[in-house]
Design an enzyme around this catalytic site. Structure first.
Site, PDB file in Angstrom:
ATOM      1  CG  HIS A  76      -6.492  -0.056  -1.565  1.00  0.00           C
ATOM      2  ND1 HIS A  76      -7.132  -0.281  -0.220  1.00  0.00           N
ATOM      3  CD2 HIS A  76      -7.725  -0.355  -2.470  1.00  0.00           C
ATOM      4  CE1 HIS A  76      -8.044  -1.245  -0.394  1.00  0.00           C
ATOM      5  NE2 HIS A  76      -8.510  -1.263  -1.617  1.00  0.00           N
ATOM      6  CG  HIS A 130      -4.664   0.285   3.727  1.00  0.00           C
ATOM      7  ND1 HIS A 130      -3.805  -0.353   3.331  1.00  0.00           N
ATOM      8  CD2 HIS A 130      -5.415   0.737   3.146  1.00  0.00           C
ATOM      9  CE1 HIS A 130      -4.252  -0.532   2.104  1.00  0.00           C
ATOM     10  NE2 HIS A 130      -5.385   0.205   1.861  1.00  0.00           N
ATOM     11  CB  CYS A 137      -1.033   0.101   1.076  1.00  0.00           C
ATOM     12  SG  CYS A 137      -0.383   0.226   2.928  1.00  0.00           S
TER      13      CYS A 137
END
Length: 369
Positions: free
Chosen positions: A345, A333, A288
């Site tokens: 993402h 994240h 990520c």
């Protein structure tokens, strides 16, 4: 006798009513104490949550590094296998020339030796070729095995760390739920405090009105001396004007060049379909923070390969101000906002870069352009 029975019945009913407990509403002081206690508990939960988030950020950094180590081990293993195969092929070629096709030439070389010393040297050379081949081949085999063992160890460590990450995230969810419940408790206590304060103010006003009415009854002429201007004298306090909000941020403009934000989105979309890889930062695999780092690098902005650092840097942007190219940040994240409540993402191991809603968990926005 009948009269006595009635009196007795009335007495019993009165005593029964007198014995019925009446639960008094909590006082303002009790409510304030309860609220202070709940706020202390909420603060302790926030600190525990912050500590857990720091652990998650560190664990993510470790996972990124571990993923890079595994990638390096895979490259080293492939190179070792290639060297082993090449050495094996070279050895077979030499054996072929010396024994399959070169028996006579080998014997001839020995027979044509100038002297016994020359013969021994040639024979020793042939033997040393075999010894070299065996030793080199064995070295490559051992190197390949060491790298394979290292890769297996790294993969086991990564699996353990991913399990720990899952446990941390579950703990984070539980803490968030507990904190939310505690905040709701505090909000409920605020409502009760407001109601209690209003009730106390109302009771005080009623008492003051009764006292005023009693005073007027005792001295009726005093009502003629009451001023008429006092009733409206506090209008400005009860209904304050709106001109005092000069310190508000209502006129704040998000700033930033939207063309840069759009370029970041374009760069991120180029990785759609690329599989998740811990520590990855290329078209062969990304995680990520690697995706966010690469998307910003495409427009000349340097970011770290860590979601915690990315989520704490840049400039804070509210959800209402968020524009395509902003970073959508979660605990552990990050993703690239594309507008319309969506982002690009890299979700998790085993999944590819994709579009997703930003609202699946508590989040915030950061801008670096």
């Amino acid at each position: 006798m009948r009269k006595f029975g009635k009196v007795l019945l009335v007495s019993l009913l009165a005593s029964s009513l007198a014995a019925t407990p009446v639960l008094a509403a909590p006082s303002i002081s009790d409510l304030e104490n309860s609220k202070a206690e709940a706020e202390n508990e909420a603060e302790a939960l926030r600190q525990e949550l912050q500590t857990l988030i720091e652990k998650l950020n560190q664990l993510e950094s470790d996972l990124v590094q571990k993923g890079q180590d595994i990638s390096q081990a895979e490259n080293d293993l492939a190179a070792a296998q290639e060297r082993e195969q090449q050495q094996y092929e070279d050895m077979k070629l030499r054996i072929k020339y010396m024994y399959e096709e070169g028996d006579s030439s080998f014997v001839e070389a020995l027979l044509n030796a100038e002297n016994f010393s020359d013969l021994l040297n040639k024979a020793q050379y042939m033997q040393s070729v075999h010894t070299y081949d065996r030793e080199m081949l064995q070295e490559y085999v051992e190197t390949k095995q060491k790298i394979a063992d290292l890769k297996a160890t790294l993969e086991t460590q990564m699996a353990d760390m991913q399990t720990m990450q899952t446990e941390y995230k579950n703990e984070e969810t539980n803490l968030n739920d507990t904190l939310t419940a505690k905040q709701e408790e505090i909000a409920d206590l605020d409502v009760q405090l407001q109601a209690a304060a209003e009730a106390a103010a109302k009771a005080k006003a009623e008492q003051e009105e009764r006292e005023r009415q009693a005073a007027m009854a005792q001295n009726p002429s005093s009502s003629d001396e009451e001023g008429t201007g006092g009733a409206g004298s506090s209008d400005s306090d009860d209904n304050p004007g709106t001109g005092g909000g000069s310190g508000s941020n209502d006129d704040y403009q998000a700033g930033g060049d939207s063309s840069v934000g759009n370029a970041i989105v374009s760069a991120a979309s180029g990785y759609l379909g690329v599989m998740y890889e811990w520590g990855g930062a290329s078209y062969s695999g990304v995680d990520c923070s690697g995706l966010v780092m690469l998307a910003h690098r495409a427009v000349g902005i340097s970011l770290s390969h860590n979601s915690g650092s990315i989520g704490g840097g840049g400039r804070a942007v509210s959800a209402a101000e968020a524009l395509p190219g902003d970073v959508v940040c979660y605990s552990g994240h990050v993703g690239i906002y594309v507008g319309g409540g969506m982002m690009i993402h890299a979700p998790e191991p085993g999944k590819a870069v994709t579009y997703a809603s930003v609202n699946y968990a508590p989040h915030w926005f950061r801008r670096y352009w």
